[in-house]
Write a protein that holds these residues in place. Structure first.
Motif, PDB file in Angstrom:
ATOM      1  N   GLY A   7       2.501   1.580  -0.816  1.00 50.68           N
ATOM      2  CA  GLY A   7       2.324   1.974  -2.211  1.00 50.68           C
ATOM      3  C   GLY A   7       1.517   3.231  -2.463  1.00 50.68           C
ATOM      4  N   TYR A  29       5.399  -0.744  -4.590  1.00 46.60           N
ATOM      5  CA  TYR A  29       4.794   0.228  -5.499  1.00 46.60           C
ATOM      6  C   TYR A  29       3.292  -0.004  -5.562  1.00 46.60           C
ATOM      7  N   HIS A  85       0.100  -3.449  -2.256  1.00 48.64           N
ATOM      8  CA  HIS A  85      -0.760  -2.275  -2.397  1.00 48.64           C
ATOM      9  C   HIS A  85      -2.230  -2.675  -2.498  1.00 48.64           C
TER      10      HIS A  85
END
Length: 169
Positions: A36, A58, A87
């Protein structure tokens, strides 16, 4: 099976491009993992086009275009190794226990966000890896990424690679 782990590329915000030594590793990797904060879709397009297999998520700096194409959490069975990618994992203090409780079905969790390389094993056996950032070292002495191998469900040969200093823009 050879893994290439990276996170927090922040392109083109923190650097113009992925460093050449890291790009050179792409064809050697069976699986490329990105945890991410890509920031631009061009980096995702590049890694998709040059990777045998890409596993990415992401991050908090990724906008709608990346969020539409990537999950918040990714999981894969790699030759019997149960690998996850996320992430953010929260504060360093208590991370091992917190992640072990959240991901009891994983053997390895790759994460990013802090730009600080991390390699620990929780009491449950969950291995937590943060490859740092190949483009934005922040408070670290070097930009970094990791490589590892998977054989018969076991992670081995985890190496943190330091990248040479980049020329400022």
């Amino acid at each position: 099976m050879r893994l290439l782990l990276m996170s927090d590329t922040h392109l083109p915000k923190r650097a113009r491009e992925i460093p050449a030594p890291l790009l050179a590793e792409l064809p050697r990797a069976d699986v490329v993992v990105h945890a991410g904060d890509w920031v631009d879709t061009a980096t995702l397009d590049l890694l998709e086009s040059r990777s045998h297999r890409l596993l990415g998520v992401y991050g908090n700096n990724d906008g709608p275009g990346l969020r539409a194409r990537l999950p918040e959490v990714a999981r894969a069975d790699l030759d019997g190794l149960r690998l996850g990618v996320i992430h953010e994992t929260g504060a360093a203090q208590g991370r091992d226990q917190r992640c072990a409780e959240r991901f009891p079905d994983l053997d390895v969790l790759v994460f990013g966000h802090s730009h600080i390389p991390w390699d620990t094993t929780a009491a449950t056996g969950l291995r937590l890896l943060n490859p740092g950032s190949p483009t934005d070292r922040r408070r670290q002495p070097h930009c970094t990424y990791m490589t590892a191998t998977v054989t018969a469900g076991r992670l081995a040969d985890v190496v943190l690679h330091r990248l040479p200093p980049r020329v400022p823009r």
